[in-house]
Design a protein around this motif. Structure first.
Motif, PDB file in Angstrom:
ATOM      1  N   CYS A 243       1.742 -47.648  -7.507  1.00  0.00           N
ATOM      2  CA  CYS A 243       0.936 -46.824  -8.424  1.00  0.00           C
ATOM      3  C   CYS A 243       1.820 -45.840  -9.184  1.00  0.00           C
ATOM      4  CB  CYS A 243      -0.135 -46.094  -7.616  1.00  0.00           C
ATOM      5  SG  CYS A 243      -0.814 -44.630  -8.390  1.00  0.00           S
ATOM      6  N   TYR A 245       1.829 -42.569  -9.277  1.00  0.00           N
ATOM      7  CA  TYR A 245       1.286 -41.280  -9.725  1.00  0.00           C
ATOM      8  C   TYR A 245       2.019 -40.128  -9.041  1.00  0.00           C
ATOM      9  CZ  TYR A 245      -1.725 -37.292 -10.253  1.00  0.00           C
ATOM     10  OH  TYR A 245      -2.186 -36.034 -10.517  1.00  0.00           O
ATOM     11  N   CYS A 273       2.822 -41.553  -5.364  1.00  0.00           N
ATOM     12  CA  CYS A 273       1.866 -42.452  -4.730  1.00  0.00           C
ATOM     13  C   CYS A 273       2.441 -43.871  -4.736  1.00  0.00           C
ATOM     14  CB  CYS A 273       0.534 -42.406  -5.474  1.00  0.00           C
ATOM     15  SG  CYS A 273      -0.666 -43.573  -4.838  1.00  0.00           S
ATOM     16  N   ARG A 275       0.949 -46.610  -3.297  1.00  0.00           N
ATOM     17  CA  ARG A 275      -0.028 -47.661  -2.997  1.00  0.00           C
ATOM     18  C   ARG A 275       0.118 -48.792  -4.009  1.00  0.00           C
ATOM     19  NH1 ARG A 275      -3.198 -43.020  -2.808  1.00  0.00           N
ATOM     20  NH2 ARG A 275      -3.568 -42.272  -0.694  1.00  0.00           N
ATOM     21  N   CYS A 278      -3.859 -49.089  -6.308  1.00  0.00           N
ATOM     22  CA  CYS A 278      -4.400 -47.760  -6.076  1.00  0.00           C
ATOM     23  C   CYS A 278      -5.601 -47.542  -6.990  1.00  0.00           C
ATOM     24  CB  CYS A 278      -3.324 -46.723  -6.365  1.00  0.00           C
ATOM     25  SG  CYS A 278      -3.942 -45.058  -6.231  1.00  0.00           S
ATOM     26  N   HIS A 281      -5.867 -43.574  -8.557  1.00  0.00           N
ATOM     27  CA  HIS A 281      -5.138 -43.145  -9.764  1.00  0.00           C
ATOM     28  C   HIS A 281      -5.090 -44.235 -10.822  1.00  0.00           C
ATOM     29  CE1 HIS A 281      -3.017 -40.868  -6.410  1.00  0.00           C
ATOM     30  NE2 HIS A 281      -3.749 -39.976  -7.043  1.00  0.00           N
TER      31      HIS A 281
END
Ligand SMILES: [Zn+2]
Ligand SMILES: [Zn+2]
Ligand SMILES: [Zn+2]
Ligand SMILES: [Zn+2]
Length: 347
Positions: A243, A245, A273, A275, A278, A281
């Motif tokens: 992701c 973010y 982040c 993931r 995700c 986000h």
């Protein structure tokens, strides 16, 4: 650290009510009573819209929320590292004044219907403005005020210059408070606000490029290996990526270092982040870019409006300047006319 807003009580880590042992939230430290709340992306606490003085109208417009304590750097990412403190990011609102839904993708409106409604409203306003200016001209014609109509002509009002009358110029135009205020506002937008947003845009772009490099370093080789095995699969294969973010858009380390430290199944690395899919986000970069773009557009609108107001004020002052010049000239001529009359009577 930033200061907390005046209405916000100092931070307390209290999580349960002392007498009832119920879980408590927000700056008010009250249990969940079913009121509208928003979760903080920095500290994972929940907050009442009403306690934060945010209108419930905005409930669909929150993209990434940070509570006052996280924004002040007391909790959340700002408390762990120096640098920019996180800020709440809002989705772009539908352009229709009364609508608080977010814009749909690639649109300035939430829906087709609201686009039509907005454009219809603009057209109506333009039409009524045209009607007004026609009636204004007619009123002037009826009043026989020719000088005013001439002033509306293409030439506009001749500029007042300091050479014509420096005292009058300084007192009337040079020290005009309104004109000064308007020009100061123009300055703030041009020299402060716009550069700030451009800076943020640049940071977003640089960070996005860094993230792209990280993602291709982490996943490209795997992807190629898989797709070589089966060409058919290639189309269906969804590009793998983290992701990425991060509340502060600064590059934490080199692409190489990040890739070396990265491990799958880790949710966060350097506050980023990690993931894979995700939902929290989703399209954060696009949303941030939209938000910045929206700010740029509204500053551009403000600049245009200010330029118009400056022009109107200058015209007002110019015509006052010329009126006063004319009056002074009349006064100077008056005695001479009398003299001439007296001379005429004598002869
Ligand atoms: Zn509350
Ligand atoms: Zn928080
Ligand atoms: Zn709408
Ligand atoms: Zn994420």
């Amino acid at each position: 650290m930033n200061e907390l807003p005046e209405w916000c009580p100092p931070y307390s880590s209290q999580k349960r009510d002392i007498s009832t042992n119920e879980e408590v939230y927000c700056i008010c430290k009250k249990p969940d009573g079913g009121e509208l709340m928003v979760g903080c992306d920095g500290c994972d606490d929940w907050f009442h819209f009403s306690c934060l003085k945010i209108s419930s109208n905005y409930k669909e417009l929150v993209f990434s929320f940070f509570c006052p304590y996280c924004q002040a750097g007391i909790t959340g990412p700002g408390s762990l590292s120096s640098g920019n403190l996180p800020k709440t990011i809002w989705k772009r609102k539908c352009r229709l004044h009364s609508c608080y839904k977010p814009c749909s993708e690639n649109s300035k409106y939430c829906s087709e219907q609201h686009a039509e409604e907005y454009i219809g409203g603009v057209l109506r306003r333009v039409e009524s403005k045209e009607r007004n200016s026609v009636s204004l001209t007619r009123q002037m014609l009826e009043a026989g005020d020719l000088s005013k109509i001439q002033l509306l002509g293409k030439q506009g009002i001749p500029p007042a210059t300091r050479e014509q009358n420096s005292d009058l110029y300084d007192s009337l135009i040079g020290r005009d408070k309104k004109l000064k205020e308007l020009r100061e506002e123009q300055e703030i937008i041009a020299k402060k606000e716009m550069p700030r947003i451009e800076q943020e845009m640049k940071a977003l772009k640089e960070y996005s490029e860094w993230l792209k490099a990280v993602n291709s370093r982490l996943f490209d080789s795997v992807e190629e290996a898989v797709s070589r095995k089966s060409q058919k699969k290639k189309k269906a294969l969804k590009r793998k990526s983290i992701c990425g973010y991060r509340s502060q858009l600064t590059i934490p380390c080199s692409v190489e270092d990040f890739s070396a430290q990265f491990q799958e199944d880790v949710e966060e690395l350097h506050d980023i982040c990690c993931r894979m899919r995700c939902s929290r986000h989703q399209d954060w970069a696009g949303t941030m870019q939209d938000a910045l773009q929206f700010q740029i557009e509204s500053f551009e609108t403000s600049s245009q409006r200010l330029a118009l107001l400056v022009k109107i004020r200058e015209d007002q002052l110019n015509s006052q300047f010329h009126e006063q010049m004319q009056r002074t000239a009349d006064l100077q001529h008056a005695p001479r006319t009398e003299e001439r009359v007296q001379v005429a009577q004598l002869t």
